[in-house]
Design a protein around this motif. Sequence first.
Motif, PDB file in Angstrom:
ATOM      1  N   GLY A 140       1.314  -5.696  -0.592  1.00 22.73           N
ATOM      2  CA  GLY A 140       2.525  -5.228  -1.256  1.00 22.73           C
ATOM      3  C   GLY A 140       2.515  -3.717  -1.392  1.00 22.73           C
ATOM      4  O   GLY A 140       1.702  -3.025  -0.776  1.00 22.73           O
ATOM      5  N   GLU A 141       3.412  -3.218  -2.235  1.00 20.28           N
ATOM      6  CA  GLU A 141       3.554  -1.775  -2.391  1.00 20.28           C
ATOM      7  C   GLU A 141       2.689  -1.250  -3.538  1.00 20.28           C
ATOM      8  O   GLU A 141       2.639  -1.842  -4.612  1.00 20.28           O
ATOM      9  N   ALA A 142       2.002  -0.145  -3.274  1.00 21.95           N
ATOM     10  CA  ALA A 142       1.179   0.509  -4.292  1.00 21.95           C
ATOM     11  C   ALA A 142       1.844   1.804  -4.729  1.00 21.95           C
ATOM     12  O   ALA A 142       2.573   2.440  -3.964  1.00 21.95           O
TER      13      ALA A 142
ATOM     14  N   ASN B 169      -4.682   1.156   2.878  1.00 19.97           N
ATOM     15  CA  ASN B 169      -3.367   1.679   3.214  1.00 19.97           C
ATOM     16  C   ASN B 169      -3.027   1.193   4.623  1.00 19.97           C
ATOM     17  O   ASN B 169      -3.657   1.589   5.590  1.00 19.97           O
ATOM     18  N   LEU B 170      -2.026   0.347   4.748  1.00 16.93           N
ATOM     19  CA  LEU B 170      -1.719  -0.273   6.026  1.00 16.93           C
ATOM     20  C   LEU B 170      -1.084   0.695   7.025  1.00 16.93           C
ATOM     21  O   LEU B 170      -1.011   0.395   8.216  1.00 16.93           O
ATOM     22  N   SER B 171      -0.654   1.862   6.542  1.00 23.52           N
ATOM     23  CA  SER B 171      -0.021   2.822   7.451  1.00 23.52           C
ATOM     24  C   SER B 171      -1.038   3.710   8.162  1.00 23.52           C
ATOM     25  O   SER B 171      -0.753   4.254   9.232  1.00 23.52           O
ATOM     26  N   ASN B 172      -2.245   3.870   7.567  1.00 21.69           N
ATOM     27  CA  ASN B 172      -3.250   4.738   8.204  1.00 21.69           C
ATOM     28  C   ASN B 172      -4.647   4.119   8.237  1.00 21.69           C
ATOM     29  O   ASN B 172      -5.589   4.754   8.696  1.00 21.69           O
TER      30      ASN B 172
ATOM     31  N   ARG C 279       1.113  12.397  -1.977  1.00 21.99           N
ATOM     32  CA  ARG C 279       2.361  13.154  -1.889  1.00 21.99           C
ATOM     33  C   ARG C 279       3.581  12.246  -1.807  1.00 21.99           C
ATOM     34  O   ARG C 279       4.597  12.484  -2.453  1.00 21.99           O
ATOM     35  N   ARG C 280       3.492  11.209  -0.999  1.00 21.79           N
ATOM     36  CA  ARG C 280       4.621  10.288  -0.868  1.00 21.79           C
ATOM     37  C   ARG C 280       4.821   9.463  -2.133  1.00 21.79           C
ATOM     38  O   ARG C 280       5.937   9.110  -2.488  1.00 21.79           O
ATOM     39  N   GLY C 281       3.725   9.121  -2.794  1.00 23.02           N
ATOM     40  CA  GLY C 281       3.818   8.390  -4.060  1.00 23.02           C
ATOM     41  C   GLY C 281       3.683   6.893  -3.939  1.00 23.02           C
ATOM     42  O   GLY C 281       3.308   6.227  -4.893  1.00 23.02           O
ATOM     43  N   ARG C 282       3.996   6.343  -2.780  1.00 20.79           N
ATOM     44  CA  ARG C 282       3.907   4.900  -2.571  1.00 20.79           C
ATOM     45  C   ARG C 282       3.371   4.599  -1.181  1.00 20.79           C
ATOM     46  O   ARG C 282       3.459   5.428  -0.289  1.00 20.79           O
ATOM     47  N   ALA C 283       2.850   3.390  -1.019  1.00 20.88           N
ATOM     48  CA  ALA C 283       2.357   2.967   0.291  1.00 20.88           C
ATOM     49  C   ALA C 283       2.234   1.446   0.299  1.00 20.88           C
ATOM     50  O   ALA C 283       2.000   0.826  -0.746  1.00 20.88           O
ATOM     51  N   ARG C 284       2.384   0.862   1.456  1.00 15.03           N
ATOM     52  CA  ARG C 284       2.160  -0.570   1.598  1.00 15.03           C
ATOM     53  C   ARG C 284       0.665  -0.790   1.794  1.00 15.03           C
ATOM     54  O   ARG C 284       0.049  -0.183   2.688  1.00 15.03           O
ATOM     55  N   VAL C 285       0.080  -1.669   0.978  1.00 23.01           N
ATOM     56  CA  VAL C 285      -1.371  -1.827   0.969  1.00 23.01           C
ATOM     57  C   VAL C 285      -1.772  -3.298   1.014  1.00 23.01           C
ATOM     58  O   VAL C 285      -0.964  -4.199   0.757  1.00 23.01           O
ATOM     59  N   ARG C 286      -3.036  -3.506   1.311  1.00 22.59           N
ATOM     60  CA  ARG C 286      -3.667  -4.822   1.211  1.00 22.59           C
ATOM     61  C   ARG C 286      -4.761  -4.736   0.165  1.00 22.59           C
ATOM     62  O   ARG C 286      -5.579  -3.807   0.180  1.00 22.59           O
ATOM     63  N   ILE C 287      -4.795  -5.703  -0.746  1.00 21.85           N
ATOM     64  CA  ILE C 287      -5.788  -5.743  -1.825  1.00 21.85           C
ATOM     65  C   ILE C 287      -6.730  -6.912  -1.570  1.00 21.85           C
ATOM     66  O   ILE C 287      -6.282  -8.038  -1.341  1.00 21.85           O
TER      67      ILE C 287
END
Length: 250
Positions: A68-70, A110-113, A147-155
């Motif tokens: 979900g979103e962090a 962080n699923l984006s990087n 900087r962006r403040g949010r990210a899609r992540v896996r926990i």
Amino acid sequence: MTERRRAVFAGRRVITNATLLACVLLIVAGCASQSPESGRIQQGPSSYTVKGQTYRVRSDATGFRQTGEASWYGPGFDGRRTASGQIYDMHKLTAAHKTLPLGSRVRVTNLSNDRHVDVLINDRGPFHGNRVIDLSYAAAQRLGMRRRGRARVRISVLGANRADTDHTKPRATSNADNYLQAGAFDRRSHAVRQRRRIRSLGIDAVRIRRGTGPRALYLVQVGPFADTSSRRRVRQRLSTRDITAVPLDG
């Protein structure tokens, strides 16, 4: 209305749901008698209600995974008490979650990087939007999402789901634990001046720590860094302004 009352009302308006919840949980659990500096985790109630919604805390988080979103929370909460009884330090690797047991150790990716960080769950939240976890400033920096403040992540939960002692410094997953030390001063005012110089370069992550020993100095430290290349770039940038910075392993 007097200026004093205006200030009081203004202060009340900025109190967030997370802060109010932390206070309620501490009262219910009877945690006020224990010093938060001890670092011990207070478990709190097995369920609680926020904005009319009841959340039930998991009794066993083994194998728990969530996507979900962090988001992250920082200076406005630094130094305040969390739902676990610990004092929030935005430079430590911690996070808030709605249902995981306080004291859980989780890996957030962080699923984006594909960067990841291991954090301690010591607070409750977030309670707005569809966010699943609120990270500390340091954790957000590590994941490259500050900087962006949010990210899609896996926990993903790591090992045992409870903690009895101070685990606010989880095992390092990379050289991102490193800081740069950019000065040691007898007077705090001199350290503040150095911090101001560094921030004028657009480098926000600067802290002042008091050293130990009979002649404790005020240490100016930059970081933490997501990787050694980031640390190297910042060190080079500081050197262009004649600011000497020495790497510190976290």
